[in-house]
Motif scaffolding. Sequence first.
Motif, PDB file in Angstrom:
ATOM      1  N   VAL A 246      -3.063 -37.647  -0.089  1.00 33.08           N
ATOM      2  CA  VAL A 246      -4.229 -37.267   1.237  1.00 33.08           C
ATOM      3  C   VAL A 246      -5.513 -35.653   0.339  1.00 33.08           C
ATOM      4  O   VAL A 246      -4.716 -34.673   0.184  1.00 33.08           O
ATOM      5  CB  VAL A 246      -3.495 -36.670   2.727  1.00 33.08           C
ATOM      6  N   VAL A 247      -5.965 -36.416   0.872  1.00 33.21           N
ATOM      7  CA  VAL A 247      -7.267 -34.947   0.588  1.00 33.21           C
ATOM      8  C   VAL A 247      -7.934 -34.316   1.816  1.00 33.21           C
ATOM      9  O   VAL A 247      -8.105 -34.753   2.742  1.00 33.21           O
ATOM     10  CB  VAL A 247      -8.640 -35.093  -0.382  1.00 33.21           C
ATOM     11  N   LEU A 248      -7.216 -32.309   1.763  1.00 34.66           N
ATOM     12  CA  LEU A 248      -7.983 -32.452   3.557  1.00 34.66           C
ATOM     13  C   LEU A 248      -9.285 -31.330   2.376  1.00 34.66           C
ATOM     14  O   LEU A 248      -9.247 -30.802   2.145  1.00 34.66           O
ATOM     15  CB  LEU A 248      -6.974 -30.901   3.920  1.00 34.66           C
ATOM     16  N   LEU A 249      -9.937 -31.931   3.769  1.00 35.17           N
ATOM     17  CA  LEU A 249     -11.895 -31.208   3.539  1.00 35.17           C
ATOM     18  C   LEU A 249     -11.638 -30.250   4.817  1.00 35.17           C
ATOM     19  O   LEU A 249     -11.357 -30.501   6.032  1.00 35.17           O
ATOM     20  CB  LEU A 249     -12.286 -32.099   3.340  1.00 35.17           C
TER      21      LEU A 249
ATOM     22  N   LEU B 197       5.352 -35.276   0.872  1.00 40.80           N
ATOM     23  CA  LEU B 197       4.066 -35.421   0.070  1.00 40.80           C
ATOM     24  C   LEU B 197       4.295 -34.027  -1.179  1.00 40.80           C
ATOM     25  O   LEU B 197       4.477 -33.074   0.187  1.00 40.80           O
ATOM     26  CB  LEU B 197       3.041 -35.178   0.354  1.00 40.80           C
ATOM     27  N   LEU B 198       3.848 -34.397  -1.943  1.00 39.81           N
ATOM     28  CA  LEU B 198       4.228 -32.989  -2.502  1.00 39.81           C
ATOM     29  C   LEU B 198       2.571 -31.639  -2.242  1.00 39.81           C
ATOM     30  O   LEU B 198       1.492 -32.444  -1.938  1.00 39.81           O
ATOM     31  CB  LEU B 198       3.667 -32.776  -4.107  1.00 39.81           C
ATOM     32  N   HIS B 199       2.426 -30.476  -1.122  1.00 42.12           N
ATOM     33  CA  HIS B 199       1.450 -30.069  -1.199  1.00 42.12           C
ATOM     34  C   HIS B 199       0.753 -29.414  -2.247  1.00 42.12           C
ATOM     35  O   HIS B 199       1.467 -28.151  -3.049  1.00 42.12           O
ATOM     36  CB  HIS B 199       1.647 -28.771  -0.239  1.00 42.12           C
ATOM     37  N   ILE B 200      -0.568 -29.527  -2.310  1.00 39.34           N
ATOM     38  CA  ILE B 200      -0.893 -28.540  -4.170  1.00 39.34           C
ATOM     39  C   ILE B 200      -2.373 -27.899  -3.278  1.00 39.34           C
ATOM     40  O   ILE B 200      -3.095 -29.094  -2.740  1.00 39.34           O
ATOM     41  CB  ILE B 200      -1.420 -30.418  -4.993  1.00 39.34           C
ATOM     42  N   SER B 201      -1.464 -27.006  -3.091  1.00 35.18           N
ATOM     43  CA  SER B 201      -3.642 -25.878  -2.155  1.00 35.18           C
ATOM     44  C   SER B 201      -3.702 -25.409  -4.367  1.00 35.18           C
ATOM     45  O   SER B 201      -2.985 -24.665  -4.174  1.00 35.18           O
ATOM     46  CB  SER B 201      -2.501 -24.767  -1.645  1.00 35.18           C
ATOM     47  N   THR B 202      -5.252 -25.458  -4.649  1.00 34.70           N
ATOM     48  CA  THR B 202      -5.756 -24.667  -5.931  1.00 34.70           C
ATOM     49  C   THR B 202      -5.942 -23.411  -5.040  1.00 34.70           C
ATOM     50  O   THR B 202      -5.143 -22.489  -5.925  1.00 34.70           O
ATOM     51  CB  THR B 202      -6.669 -25.350  -6.213  1.00 34.70           C
ATOM     52  N   GLY B 203      -6.004 -22.820  -3.770  1.00 34.38           N
ATOM     53  CA  GLY B 203      -6.080 -21.475  -3.396  1.00 34.38           C
ATOM     54  C   GLY B 203      -4.547 -20.327  -3.526  1.00 34.38           C
ATOM     55  O   GLY B 203      -4.378 -19.746  -4.438  1.00 34.38           O
TER      56      GLY B 203
ATOM     57  N   PHE C 103      -4.360 -32.558  -1.034  1.00 33.95           N
ATOM     58  CA  PHE C 103      -5.030 -31.735  -2.186  1.00 33.95           C
ATOM     59  C   PHE C 103      -5.731 -30.854  -0.302  1.00 33.95           C
ATOM     60  O   PHE C 103      -6.396 -31.506   0.170  1.00 33.95           O
ATOM     61  CB  PHE C 103      -5.262 -32.605  -2.632  1.00 33.95           C
ATOM     62  N   ASP C 104      -4.944 -29.401  -0.892  1.00 34.33           N
ATOM     63  CA  ASP C 104      -5.359 -28.491   0.361  1.00 34.33           C
ATOM     64  C   ASP C 104      -5.803 -27.464  -0.558  1.00 34.33           C
ATOM     65  O   ASP C 104      -6.299 -27.044  -1.703  1.00 34.33           O
ATOM     66  CB  ASP C 104      -4.391 -27.968   0.672  1.00 34.33           C
ATOM     67  N   GLY C 105      -7.568 -27.472  -0.596  1.00 31.41           N
ATOM     68  CA  GLY C 105      -8.711 -26.692  -0.911  1.00 31.41           C
ATOM     69  C   GLY C 105      -9.278 -27.659  -3.009  1.00 31.41           C
ATOM     70  O   GLY C 105      -9.601 -26.693  -2.928  1.00 31.41           O
ATOM     71  N   TYR C 106      -8.403 -28.543  -2.715  1.00 30.91           N
ATOM     72  CA  TYR C 106      -9.501 -29.429  -4.044  1.00 30.91           C
ATOM     73  C   TYR C 106      -9.785 -30.564  -3.352  1.00 30.91           C
ATOM     74  O   TYR C 106      -8.502 -31.876  -2.923  1.00 30.91           O
ATOM     75  CB  TYR C 106      -8.373 -29.218  -4.950  1.00 30.91           C
ATOM     76  N   PRO C 107     -10.978 -31.638  -3.532  1.00 33.18           N
ATOM     77  CA  PRO C 107     -11.839 -31.475  -5.204  1.00 33.18           C
ATOM     78  C   PRO C 107     -12.342 -30.111  -3.879  1.00 33.18           C
ATOM     79  O   PRO C 107     -12.742 -30.301  -2.763  1.00 33.18           O
ATOM     80  CB  PRO C 107     -12.484 -32.164  -4.828  1.00 33.18           C
ATOM     81  N   ARG C 108     -12.999 -29.566  -4.295  1.00 33.70           N
ATOM     82  CA  ARG C 108     -14.444 -28.457  -3.581  1.00 33.70           C
ATOM     83  C   ARG C 108     -15.571 -28.716  -4.577  1.00 33.70           C
ATOM     84  O   ARG C 108     -16.735 -27.841  -3.886  1.00 33.70           O
ATOM     85  CB  ARG C 108     -14.304 -27.077  -3.926  1.00 33.70           C
TER      86      ARG C 108
END
Length: 223
Positions: A8-11, A31-37, A88-93
């Motif tokens: 899942v991508v969160l925009l 799910l694994l939370h991936i926040s690039t921030g 994916f939180d904050g990715y892709p940008r």
Amino acid sequence: MVTRALDVVLLGPPGAGKGTQAKRVAATFNLLHISTGDLLREEVGKGTELGGLAASYMQKGELVPDDLVAKMLVTRLHSQQSLAGCVFDGYPRTRVQADLLDGLLAELGRRVDVAVYLDVPDDEVVARLGGRRSCPSCGAVYHVLTQPPARDMWCDVCGSALVVREDDREEVIRQRLSVYRAHTEPLLELYEARGVLKRVPGQGAPEEVFARLADAVRGGSQR
Ligand code: AMP
């Protein structure tokens, strides 16, 4: 029965609530939370070389170069915890990041199943981020008006002193918004054209927003 991974991508603009909602989505759908921030702030906090390179971009509200962010992403994506899928939180940008994500997921036999756009108007973004207080230790997020901590300026979760993120100052917020419009908003069309985009109004109580978001994710997982 083999269950497929769900990615899942969160925009949405800065301050749309992506971080808060991504944590809930991760917990609910396992799910694994991936926040690039968050990953970048961790690198800055640890004083790593990557953190040193990223810090000046972050303070100004600019994007950290794609190749620096990619390194962190690849490590997380290849970790054992990412097997059931990621939010994916904050990715892709950027478009380059979106293409990279597609390639990395394809190598794992996966794809972006659903991209959720959390829609929040600019004025509300500025109000939300201006009142935001963050815990530098555990990453918990509060708001002085709508979600204050129980004890003055201390984190409810871990007891650390809360801070105003350097990039939550008004002039930096405006810059982050304009970067968002120029580089990230165009990704909505990309995901729309693929038929994976879901638009979710981001206003209202976090629980209400989450209920809408969870419906959107469930819809996407059945594709
Ligand atoms: P966030 O916590 O997602 O608002 O990110 C904070 C800051 O980290 C952003 O303003 C950027 O400077 C940097 N950042 C986070 N994610 C990315 C990304 N995917 N690409 C480039 N820079 C990023």
